[in-house]
Write an enzyme that holds these catalytic residues in place. Structure first.
Site, PDB file in Angstrom:
ATOM      1  N   TRP A 134      -4.713   0.816  -1.133  1.00  0.00           N
ATOM      2  CA  TRP A 134      -4.843  -0.324   0.084  1.00  0.00           C
ATOM      3  C   TRP A 134      -3.224  -0.813   0.893  1.00  0.00           C
ATOM      4  O   TRP A 134      -3.593  -0.755   1.578  1.00  0.00           O
ATOM      5  CB  TRP A 134      -5.430  -1.441  -0.370  1.00  0.00           C
ATOM      6  N   ASN A 135      -2.526   0.044   0.291  1.00  0.00           N
ATOM      7  CA  ASN A 135      -1.044  -0.476   1.096  1.00  0.00           C
ATOM      8  C   ASN A 135      -0.575   0.388   2.220  1.00  0.00           C
ATOM      9  O   ASN A 135       0.289  -0.470   3.212  1.00  0.00           O
ATOM     10  CB  ASN A 135       0.008  -0.606  -0.082  1.00  0.00           C
ATOM     11  N   LYS A 158     -13.059   8.331  -1.125  1.00  0.00           N
ATOM     12  CA  LYS A 158     -12.937   6.844  -1.980  1.00  0.00           C
ATOM     13  C   LYS A 158     -11.136   6.064  -1.794  1.00  0.00           C
ATOM     14  O   LYS A 158     -10.319   5.930  -2.625  1.00  0.00           O
ATOM     15  CB  LYS A 158     -13.160   7.196  -3.305  1.00  0.00           C
ATOM     16  N   ALA A 160      -9.723   1.890  -0.944  1.00  0.00           N
ATOM     17  CA  ALA A 160      -9.205   0.935  -2.052  1.00  0.00           C
ATOM     18  C   ALA A 160     -10.366  -0.161  -1.213  1.00  0.00           C
ATOM     19  O   ALA A 160     -10.962  -0.619  -0.569  1.00  0.00           O
ATOM     20  CB  ALA A 160      -7.955   0.421  -1.830  1.00  0.00           C
ATOM     21  N   GLY A 210      -1.529   6.082  -6.146  1.00  0.00           N
ATOM     22  CA  GLY A 210      -2.306   4.538  -6.487  1.00  0.00           C
ATOM     23  C   GLY A 210      -1.351   5.000  -8.060  1.00  0.00           C
ATOM     24  O   GLY A 210      -0.241   5.194  -8.323  1.00  0.00           O
ATOM     25  N   GLU A 232       0.129  11.037  -6.623  1.00  0.00           N
ATOM     26  CA  GLU A 232       1.422  10.354  -6.547  1.00  0.00           C
ATOM     27  C   GLU A 232       1.214   9.013  -6.632  1.00  0.00           C
ATOM     28  O   GLU A 232       0.325   8.028  -6.265  1.00  0.00           O
ATOM     29  CB  GLU A 232       1.258  10.140  -4.957  1.00  0.00           C
ATOM     30  N   CYS A 266       5.727   1.974  -2.446  1.00  0.00           N
ATOM     31  CA  CYS A 266       5.880   3.250  -4.235  1.00  0.00           C
ATOM     32  C   CYS A 266       7.349   3.619  -3.642  1.00  0.00           C
ATOM     33  O   CYS A 266       8.090   3.677  -5.107  1.00  0.00           O
ATOM     34  CB  CYS A 266       4.539   3.995  -4.315  1.00  0.00           C
ATOM     35  N   GLU A 363       6.793  -1.690 -12.065  1.00  0.00           N
ATOM     36  CA  GLU A 363       6.804  -1.735 -11.269  1.00  0.00           C
ATOM     37  C   GLU A 363       6.886  -2.809 -11.068  1.00  0.00           C
ATOM     38  O   GLU A 363       5.688  -3.421 -10.174  1.00  0.00           O
ATOM     39  CB  GLU A 363       6.234  -0.493 -10.287  1.00  0.00           C
TER      40      GLU A 363
END
Length: 458
Positions: A134-135, A158, A160, A210, A232, A266, A363
């Protein structure tokens, strides 16, 4: 998690979307499989015309799409609109460069293998499943979809569950631009539905951006079905500042790196590793700038930091900070979730971190920065490489020898020198260690989902 838009600024549920049934998912997979056969027979020029048309649709709706992104996941409106324009650039880039990137490559001396001619060619794999976060609700998808479709593949998304409106927009985008029916389809399913889709013989490969647990699960399913995967995953990027650096510029850039996307990126700098000679000067400037940031409604152009995308994400970030605080970390600014509606967290700087604190290895996905004092370059490198991640990194130095030493020794998929990490369509993007494998963007990204076929002719 329900498939729904929950406005992170208010906490209110604005839209609930019914998931696709198993029958509807099957129909969409079949549409994509048929479209892949059609796309395989089209030319680069034709696909480029469709891709450019899709880019125009995005560009024309940039402001409205920017508002949609902000309402669904909370980033400041200017950053949301910029995300749309970044997608447009990537689409035009692949429309212009795909044929070049996938051109046949002849062997210079075919007689060395007993042939009159020998060459390699790239061919599409078919239907590729994308499991996306979603980011960056549009960018993460487009950086897969643009090269995949230009290579002649079809795509299944597919997305989020908290960005269904972005997912539904993408469901029809490419068809509206002229691509064959089914060239790109959104699957409104939960995470538990991914295994069945990936196991379907009509789906040839998967890409996921994700979390590490999600990546492990998807890679395992792909391996069980002997299908290509690109991952990733997370990152805890080091941002190293050495004595020869421009400290004021480094501190200002460090703030932008940490709060971009409300800290939910990320590839953002998260661990700020500063040589002891400039540690105090850097820390004073960095903390001053972080403490002065404007936190508020992301639709207000004056806001610099909006809410985190989900309540669960905000709570996980707060737990990391509390764990560090309880074990003796110094909170130089922030460290609290303000009262009131929405999923906000104050921009935070932690120092005095020790090995037993969770934030050393986990993280921090939000506006929380970790500060480390390094004795020398060897100590800076040790701290930089001590995590399980290896996505990107940033090194600030004016010493050419020092620059080369860090380049050679940092465990990362990328090193940015005297600048913050940014993804560009012209450069490969991806990581090592538990940050994943494979590459997106540039020529490498479009080739990931192609069959490299060797041709030998007597």
């Amino acid at each position: 998690m329900a498939i729904a838009t929950v406005n992170p600024t208010t906490g209110a549920t604005e839209l609930i979307v019914e998931p696709h049934t198993a029958e509807e998912v099957g129909e969409r997979i079949e549409e994509a499989a048929k479209a892949a056969q059609v796309l395989r027979g089209t030319s680069f020029a034709q696909r480029a015309r469709w891709m450019l048309s899709a880019a125009e649709i995005l560009e024309d709706q940039a402001e409205g799409l920017g508002e949609l992104i902000t309402v669904e996941m909370g980033k400041p409106i200017a950053q949301s609109i910029a995300e749309v324009h970044k997608c447009v650039k990537a689409m035009r880039f692949y429309a212009a460069r795909a044929e070049e990137f996938l051109a046949d490559a002849p062997l210079e001396d075919p007689s060395s293998v007993g042939a009159s001619r020998a060459w390699t060619r790239y061919e599409p794999l078919g239907t590729v499943l994308a499991v996306m976060p979603w980011n960056y609700p549009l960018w993460q998808v487009i950086r897969f979809a643009a090269p995949a479709l230009m290579a002649g593949n079809s795509g299944l998304l597919k997305h989020a569950s908290n960005v269904p409106q972005a997912a539904l927009f993408l469901d029809t985008l490419f068809e509206r631009a002229g691509f064959p029916i089914g060239s790109f389809r959104t699957l409104l399913i939960g995470g538990s539905g991914v295994a069945a889709v990936l196991a379907d013989e009509r789906v040839k490969a998967v890409t996921l951006t994700g979390s590490e647990p999600a990546g492990r699960s998807v890679a395992s399913i792909a391996a069980d079905n002997v299908k290509k995967s690109v991952l990733e995953l997370g990152g805890s990027d080091p941002f190293i500042v050495m004595p020869s650096a421009n400290v004021a510029e480094a501190a200002a850039t460090a703030v932008r790196a940490r709060i971009s996307n409300n800290g939910q990126s990320c590839i953002a700098g998260k661990r700020f590793i500063v040589h002891t000679e400039v540690y105090d000067a850097f820390t004073a400037e960095f903390v001053n700038l972080m403490s002065g940031l404007v936190v508020g409604d992301p639709l207000d152009p004056a806001t610099q930091v909006g809410p985190l995308a989900t309540l669960a994400g905000r709570d996980e970030l707060a737990e990391l900070v509390e764990d560090a605080r309880a074990l003796g970390a110094q909170v130089l600014t922030g460290g609290t979730a303000p009262e009131g509606p929405g999923f906000f967290y104050a921009p935070t700087v932690l120092a005095g971190l020790t090995e037993e604190m969770r934030i050393i290895q986990e993280e921090a996905f939000g506006p929380v920065a970790s500060l480390y004092r390094a004795r020398d370059r060897e100590d800076a490198l040790r701290i930089a490489n001590q995590t399980v991640f290896g996505l990107s990194s940033s090194v600030w130095t004016a010493d050419a020898q020092e620059e080369e030493w860090f380049l050679a020794n940092l465990d990362a998929g990328a090193v940015f020198i005297n600048g913050m990490t940014v993804s560009y369509q012209e450069l490969p993007f991806g990581g090592i260690k538990r940050s994943g494998f494979g590459r997106e963007l540039a020529a490498d990204g479009i080739r990931e989902f192609c069959n490299l076929k060797t041709v030998w002719k007597a």
